[in-house]
Enzyme design. Structure first.
Site, PDB file in Angstrom:
ATOM      1  N   THR A 229       3.122   1.119  -3.780  1.00 41.52           N
ATOM      2  CA  THR A 229       2.939   2.244  -4.707  1.00 41.52           C
ATOM      3  C   THR A 229       4.027   3.293  -4.519  1.00 41.52           C
ATOM      4  OG1 THR A 229       0.560   1.877  -4.631  1.00 41.52           O
ATOM      5  CG2 THR A 229       1.277   4.025  -5.440  1.00 41.52           C
TER       6      THR A 229
ATOM      7  N   ARG B  33       8.337  -7.366   1.999  1.00 40.14           N
ATOM      8  CA  ARG B  33       7.808  -8.725   2.193  1.00 40.14           C
ATOM      9  C   ARG B  33       7.393  -9.337   0.868  1.00 40.14           C
ATOM     10  NH1 ARG B  33       5.120  -7.346   7.962  1.00 40.14           N
ATOM     11  NH2 ARG B  33       7.116  -7.448   9.013  1.00 40.14           N
TER      12      ARG B  33
ATOM     13  N   LYS C 275      -3.364  14.534   8.208  1.00 40.48           N
ATOM     14  CA  LYS C 275      -2.556  15.548   7.515  1.00 40.48           C
ATOM     15  C   LYS C 275      -2.763  16.931   8.137  1.00 40.48           C
ATOM     16  CE  LYS C 275      -2.770  12.866   3.238  1.00 40.48           C
ATOM     17  NZ  LYS C 275      -3.610  12.581   2.075  1.00 40.48           N
TER      18      LYS C 275
HETATM   19  N1  HSE Z   1      -5.061   8.212   0.158  1.00 41.66           N
HETATM   20  C1  HSE Z   1      -4.353   9.443   0.155  1.00 41.66           C
HETATM   21  C2  HSE Z   1      -5.145  10.447  -0.664  1.00 41.66           C
HETATM   22  C3  HSE Z   1      -2.988   9.229  -0.432  1.00 41.66           C
HETATM   23  O1  HSE Z   1      -6.019  10.036  -1.430  1.00 41.66           O
HETATM   24  O2  HSE Z   1      -4.910  11.634  -0.531  1.00 41.66           O
HETATM   25  C4  HSE Z   1      -2.070  10.399  -0.281  1.00 41.66           C
HETATM   26  O3  HSE Z   1      -1.807  10.681   1.061  1.00 41.66           O
END
Ligand code: HSE
Length: 435
Positions: free
Chosen positions: A13, A45, A203
């Site tokens: 993505t 890959r 995060k």
């Molecule tokens: N899976 C994460 C989210 C993607 O939904 O925030 C972005 O870091």
């Protein structure tokens, strides 16, 4: 000027989005970087049908990109913490600068990787690791560099916010919305990372490290997800003038730092309460600037690619003029980074929302309120709903004033032991975020 040569590992993505942004905006990016950005090597890959790589060298062995003597910047977009870590280490050993969107890698192994990068005189940039396209890392590290950061709080998982928004606005089912978030490319490969709070914890740790000048302390974060929330809580919160959001909160005080990720009731008039869908937003309270808010797409191919490409340009600007990128990885010189004690959750104070099932009979409320008062907790609001037809039990919703979790847990344990209370009590923190 000498072109800056880029290798990308991973064409999923975010890799696909980065490929497209580099291609679509090539002229503009070259003007901003002061050099042509040449994508010369892709390690993947699997092919991505949306990314016809044309003449660009393609290796199935992604390590070939890290060892390619021509590559100046390796862009790691494969995710995970095993192969990705080995790949980044190999790139550093080979003198490449690294750009990554990998929050798990930075949160869990950043301390080691940054030290290694410093030794090899290369840089690691990771703007895309937090809050997708929002340039929150640059804001903290550069734009707010003049401030002491007192706290920050944010919606930093797009998938979770998408699920909560759809549940609240359309009454949709949790599993159904999660499946849609997966199809839209928002969710992690393992969506448990999104809904159980791990992704937001990754995060938060990164933001806190930059905000407070501490090492990355992933093992110290309290992380709770959204899986235990019910539609009733969403609607009772609304009745009380609140929205439930999944927040990451980092606060600094004389005692240390709070690092926590959990569902939170916030007043409905707060800007954060009105951040919906896959959008993220972070409020940062700085000593000089006061409160600032950063808002935008928190996930998805192009928004995340926007942050990846910004990092590439940042590095390329320095390389174009023959300068080694020097910006410290956490915004302060590594020698100045100091560990702060993380305050245990039992001592973290906030108001609380509680929901319990009680027998509909005289005296129950006075028992409940006296058990709160025994722990020094005062009640802000208490609502007893009418019983459903044929039911003898009623939902009781309590909003408390500020209480440390240790005191709240003791009160909850005593209340759950009452014969007139059925099952477990739902407890969710309330935050007013400085309002
Ligand atoms: N899976 C994460 C989210 C993607 O939904 O925030 C972005 O870091």
């Amino acid at each position: 000027m000498k072109p800056v040569k880029i290798g990308i590992c991973g064409l999923g993505t975010v890799g696909g989005g980065t490929f497209r942004v580099l291609e679509d905006n090539a002229e503009l990016l070259a003007a901003r970087a002061g050099a042509q950005l040449e994508l010369i090597h892709i390690g993947a890959r699997r092919d991505n049908p949306d990314c016809p790589v044309g003449d660009v060298r393609l290796s199935r062995d992604i390590f070939a990109v890290a060892r390619d003597p021509e590559v100046d910047i390796l862009v790691e977009l494969i995710g995970g913490t095993t192969v990705a870590k080995e790949l980044v280490e190999e790139a550093i050993r080979n003198g490449k600068h690294v750009v990554t969107a990998n929050k798990a890698l930075i949160a869990e192994f950043g301390n080691v990787l940054f030290a290694m990068a410093e030794q090899h005189n290369v840089a690691i940039r990771y703007e895309a690791a937090v809050a997708g396209g929002i340039p929150i890392i640059k804001a903290l590290r550069e734009g707010l560099a003049g401030n002491r950061i007192d706290w920050l709080a944010g919606i930093i998982n797009g998938t979770g916010n998408f699920i909560l928004s759809e549940m609240r606005e359309k009454g949709r089912d949790f599993a159904d919305v999660l499946a849609e978030a997966q199809a839209l490319g928002y969710a992690e490969a393992d969506p448990a990372f999104d809904v159980e709070g791990t992704d937001a914890a990754h995060k938060l740790v990164i933001l806190a490290a930059i905000a407070f000048g501490t090492p990355l302390q992933f093992s110290d974060v309290y992380a709770e997800g959204i899986t235990r929330l019910t539609p009733q809580d969403v609607s009772y919160a609304e009745e009380l003038g609140y929205r439930i959001k999944h927040l990451g909160i980092a606060k600094q005080s004389a005692q240390g730092v709070e690092l926590r990720v959990h569902p939170t009731l916030i007043p409905e008039q707060q800007l954060l309460a009105n951040v919906n869908g896959v959008k993220n937003a972070v409020v940062v309270e700085g000593s000089a600037v006061g409160s600032t808010l950063y808002y935008g797409a928190g996930a998805g191919a192009e928004p995340t690619a926007s942050a990846v490409v910004a990092d590439i340009i940042d590095l390329a600007r320095d390389l174009a003029v023959g300068q080694s990128p020097q910006l410290p990885a956490l915004g302060v010189a590594s020698a100045a980074i100091r560990k702060l004690p993380v305050i245990p959750m039992s001592e973290v104070v906030s108001p609380w929302y509680l929901r319990m099932e009680a027998d509909d009979k005289p005296g129950v409320m006075s028992q409940v309120t006296s058990l709160f008062s025994a722990q020094g907790i005062s009640i802000e609001a208490l609502i007893q709903k009418a019983p459903s037809p044929g039911e003898t039990r009623v939902p009781v919703i309590v909003l408390t004033n500020e209480a440390a979790q240790g005191c709240l847990d003791a009160a909850v344990k005593a209340i759950e032991a009452l014969d007139s209370i059925v099952g477990k009590i739902m407890c969710i923190r309330v935050e007013t975020l400085g309002s």
